[in-house]
Design an enzyme around this catalytic site. Structure first.
Site, PDB file in Angstrom:
ATOM      1  N   LYS A   9      36.565   5.702 -15.368  1.00 48.34           N
ATOM      2  CA  LYS A   9      35.261   5.897 -14.729  1.00 48.34           C
ATOM      3  C   LYS A   9      35.320   6.949 -13.615  1.00 48.34           C
ATOM      4  O   LYS A   9      34.284   7.478 -13.216  1.00 48.34           O
ATOM      5  CB  LYS A   9      34.720   4.580 -14.179  1.00 48.34           C
ATOM      6  CG  LYS A   9      35.497   3.987 -13.007  1.00 48.34           C
ATOM      7  CD  LYS A   9      34.910   2.652 -12.572  1.00 48.34           C
ATOM      8  CE  LYS A   9      35.697   2.025 -11.429  1.00 48.34           C
ATOM      9  NZ  LYS A   9      35.671   2.820 -10.206  1.00 48.34           N
ATOM     10  N   ASP A  10      36.519   7.263 -13.104  1.00 52.14           N
ATOM     11  CA  ASP A  10      36.682   8.253 -12.035  1.00 52.14           C
ATOM     12  C   ASP A  10      36.998   9.643 -12.559  1.00 52.14           C
ATOM     13  O   ASP A  10      37.198  10.569 -11.772  1.00 52.14           O
ATOM     14  CB  ASP A  10      37.799   7.826 -11.075  1.00 52.14           C
ATOM     15  CG  ASP A  10      37.478   6.542 -10.336  1.00 52.14           C
ATOM     16  OD1 ASP A  10      36.304   6.302 -10.050  1.00 52.14           O
ATOM     17  OD2 ASP A  10      38.424   5.776 -10.047  1.00 52.14           O
ATOM     18  N   ARG A  26      25.378   4.310  -8.356  1.00 49.22           N
ATOM     19  CA  ARG A  26      24.941   3.572  -9.552  1.00 49.22           C
ATOM     20  C   ARG A  26      24.772   2.094  -9.238  1.00 49.22           C
ATOM     21  O   ARG A  26      23.764   1.468  -9.609  1.00 49.22           O
ATOM     22  CB  ARG A  26      25.979   3.754 -10.679  1.00 49.22           C
ATOM     23  CG  ARG A  26      25.749   2.859 -11.891  1.00 49.22           C
ATOM     24  CD  ARG A  26      26.942   2.918 -12.850  1.00 49.22           C
ATOM     25  NE  ARG A  26      28.159   2.415 -12.232  1.00 49.22           N
ATOM     26  CZ  ARG A  26      28.498   1.131 -12.165  1.00 49.22           C
ATOM     27  NH1 ARG A  26      27.693   0.195 -12.652  1.00 49.22           N
ATOM     28  NH2 ARG A  26      29.629   0.761 -11.592  1.00 49.22           N
ATOM     29  N   ARG A  27      25.766   1.517  -8.559  1.00 49.95           N
ATOM     30  CA  ARG A  27      25.672   0.097  -8.203  1.00 49.95           C
ATOM     31  C   ARG A  27      24.550  -0.143  -7.203  1.00 49.95           C
ATOM     32  O   ARG A  27      23.786  -1.105  -7.334  1.00 49.95           O
ATOM     33  CB  ARG A  27      27.011  -0.387  -7.640  1.00 49.95           C
ATOM     34  CG  ARG A  27      28.097  -0.514  -8.695  1.00 49.95           C
ATOM     35  CD  ARG A  27      29.458  -0.757  -8.078  1.00 49.95           C
ATOM     36  NE  ARG A  27      30.491  -0.941  -9.102  1.00 49.95           N
ATOM     37  CZ  ARG A  27      31.797  -0.783  -8.894  1.00 49.95           C
ATOM     38  NH1 ARG A  27      32.219  -0.422  -7.696  1.00 49.95           N
ATOM     39  NH2 ARG A  27      32.661  -0.971  -9.877  1.00 49.95           N
ATOM     40  N   ARG A  31      34.052   2.197   1.767  1.00 49.30           N
ATOM     41  CA  ARG A  31      35.137   3.011   1.224  1.00 49.30           C
ATOM     42  C   ARG A  31      36.465   2.311   1.460  1.00 49.30           C
ATOM     43  O   ARG A  31      36.551   1.294   2.132  1.00 49.30           O
ATOM     44  CB  ARG A  31      35.148   4.383   1.917  1.00 49.30           C
ATOM     45  CG  ARG A  31      33.908   5.242   1.698  1.00 49.30           C
ATOM     46  CD  ARG A  31      33.842   5.795   0.277  1.00 49.30           C
ATOM     47  NE  ARG A  31      35.122   6.331  -0.137  1.00 49.30           N
ATOM     48  CZ  ARG A  31      35.619   7.507   0.249  1.00 49.30           C
ATOM     49  NH1 ARG A  31      34.922   8.266   1.076  1.00 49.30           N
ATOM     50  NH2 ARG A  31      36.795   7.922  -0.175  1.00 49.30           N
ATOM     51  N   ARG A  85      38.845  -3.206   1.487  1.00 50.69           N
ATOM     52  CA  ARG A  85      37.507  -3.758   1.242  1.00 50.69           C
ATOM     53  C   ARG A  85      37.514  -5.279   1.363  1.00 50.69           C
ATOM     54  O   ARG A  85      36.597  -5.869   1.937  1.00 50.69           O
ATOM     55  CB  ARG A  85      37.006  -3.326  -0.138  1.00 50.69           C
ATOM     56  CG  ARG A  85      36.871  -1.823  -0.289  1.00 50.69           C
ATOM     57  CD  ARG A  85      36.332  -1.444  -1.654  1.00 50.69           C
ATOM     58  NE  ARG A  85      36.523  -0.019  -1.910  1.00 50.69           N
ATOM     59  CZ  ARG A  85      35.906   0.664  -2.865  1.00 50.69           C
ATOM     60  NH1 ARG A  85      35.047   0.045  -3.667  1.00 50.69           N
ATOM     61  NH2 ARG A  85      36.138   1.946  -3.041  1.00 50.69           N
ATOM     62  N   CYS A 103      30.831  11.838 -11.875  1.00 58.63           N
ATOM     63  CA  CYS A 103      31.369  10.484 -11.751  1.00 58.63           C
ATOM     64  C   CYS A 103      30.588   9.639 -10.744  1.00 58.63           C
ATOM     65  O   CYS A 103      30.537   8.420 -10.866  1.00 58.63           O
ATOM     66  CB  CYS A 103      32.833  10.547 -11.330  1.00 58.63           C
ATOM     67  SG  CYS A 103      33.882  11.504 -12.396  1.00 58.63           S
TER      68      CYS A 103
END
Length: 312
Positions: free
Chosen positions: A81-82, A129-130, A147, A153, A241
């Site tokens: 996905k990256d 997107r999220r 980040r 996180r 991306c």
């Protein structure tokens, strides 16, 4: 060829993924020496700025690609996905491994479901997107940029800075996070469409026959088909991306169900659609599906989304 060198980011998840691929290669080619070279990327270093503001495309791949182009390494393992849809000359996406769970997940210490989050809850994610899809479901939420690596996180979540954070379910599974947090709740794809390639590991490598022949066995047919559709869809929309694009292709027997959503980061505008195709038609499916969005103004919408993200 006696030695294969893998360039990798130094985060715990990236190292897990690279070690996972190293073990697979060693099991297949017992005579081959395989070495990991850890390095930091721009996306790992600049942690106080949203990804959309510092370049989006290739933030987690550029330094690894430069290592391969210099001849210091032969390949790199990425979360697919990256990985941008375009590659420097001499490099390419040469293998896509079988997919983990493709869904996104809500991680929380206090709330057992997304619906349980209180009005105005602080939800951490750096993904546009999220953010878009969270606000489509719950406009009341306070979406805050988050980040850092997974451990950073999680610490912020445990310290009470967030009511919930959003991670890929694949990463949560690979790092066995169920032992570290109280609640991990996956979003069904009907509610939150994943990023292109989510859940798959992509192998980027120097395009030399002696390298390719050692790693071609890593390809998974279904993962290749699904992610080809997803990446072609994003490429046709000129999206990167970090763009607010969700796209999911899922094989079921001889059919493939494709769902997608694009829009503004604040969910003020969005387009969504889905189609079902025959598995044999996958090669042109992503680009053809994208045409439906383009006709509805999809490229212009994403250009406005990019502008909004860079100004916010």
């Amino acid at each position: 060829m006696k030695k294969l060198t893998i360039a990798t980011r130094k985060s715990i998840l990236a190292m897990w993924q690279s070690q996972h691929i190293k073990d697979k290669i060693k099991n297949k080619h017992k005579e081959l020496e395989v070495e990991l070279i850890g390095m930091k990327t721009k996306g790992d270093v600049i942690l106080d700025t949203p990804l959309a503001k510092i370049g989006g495309k290739g933030l987690f791949t550029k330094e690894l690609e430069e290592s391969m182009l210099r001849g210091d390494s032969d390949m790199a393992v990425h979360s697919l996905k990256d990985v941008p849809v375009d590659f420097p000359e001499g490099l390419g996406l040469v293998a896509v491994c079988s997919r983990e769970d493709v869904r996104d997940a809500m991680i929380s210490q206090n709330y057992a479901s997304f619906d349980d989050l209180p009005k105005g809850a602080r939800v951490g994610t750096t993904s546009l997107r999220r953010k878009m899809q969270l606000l489509m479901m719950r406009p009341d939420l306070n979406i805050i940029s988050l980040r850092g690596n997974v451990q950073t996180r999680l610490k912020k979540l445990k310290d009470g800075e967030f009511d919930a954070i959003i991670l890929a379910m694949a990463g949560a599974n690979r790092l066995n996070l169920k032992d570290e947090v109280k609640y991990i709740v996956a979003f069904e794809i009907d509610h939150m469409i994943p990023a292109m390639g989510q859940g798959a590991l992509g192998i980027e490598a120097v395009l030399k026959p002696e390298i390719l022949e050692k790693i071609e066995f890593l390809n998974d047919e279904n993962a290749v088909i699904e992610t080809t559709i997803e990446r072609d869809f994003v490429a046709s929309l000129n999206g990167g991306c970090q763009a607010p694009i969700g796209v999911s292709a899922r094989i079921s027997g001889d059919e493939i169900l494709i769902k997608a959503v694009i829009g503004m980061p604040d969910a003020s505008e969005f387009l969504t659609d889905e189609i079902s195709i025959k598995k044999s038609d996958f090669k042109c499916a992503g680009a053809e599906f994208a045409k439906k969005f383009i006709k509805r103004g999809g490229r212009e919408l994403l250009a406005r989304a990019e502008k909004m993200a860079s100004e916010s």
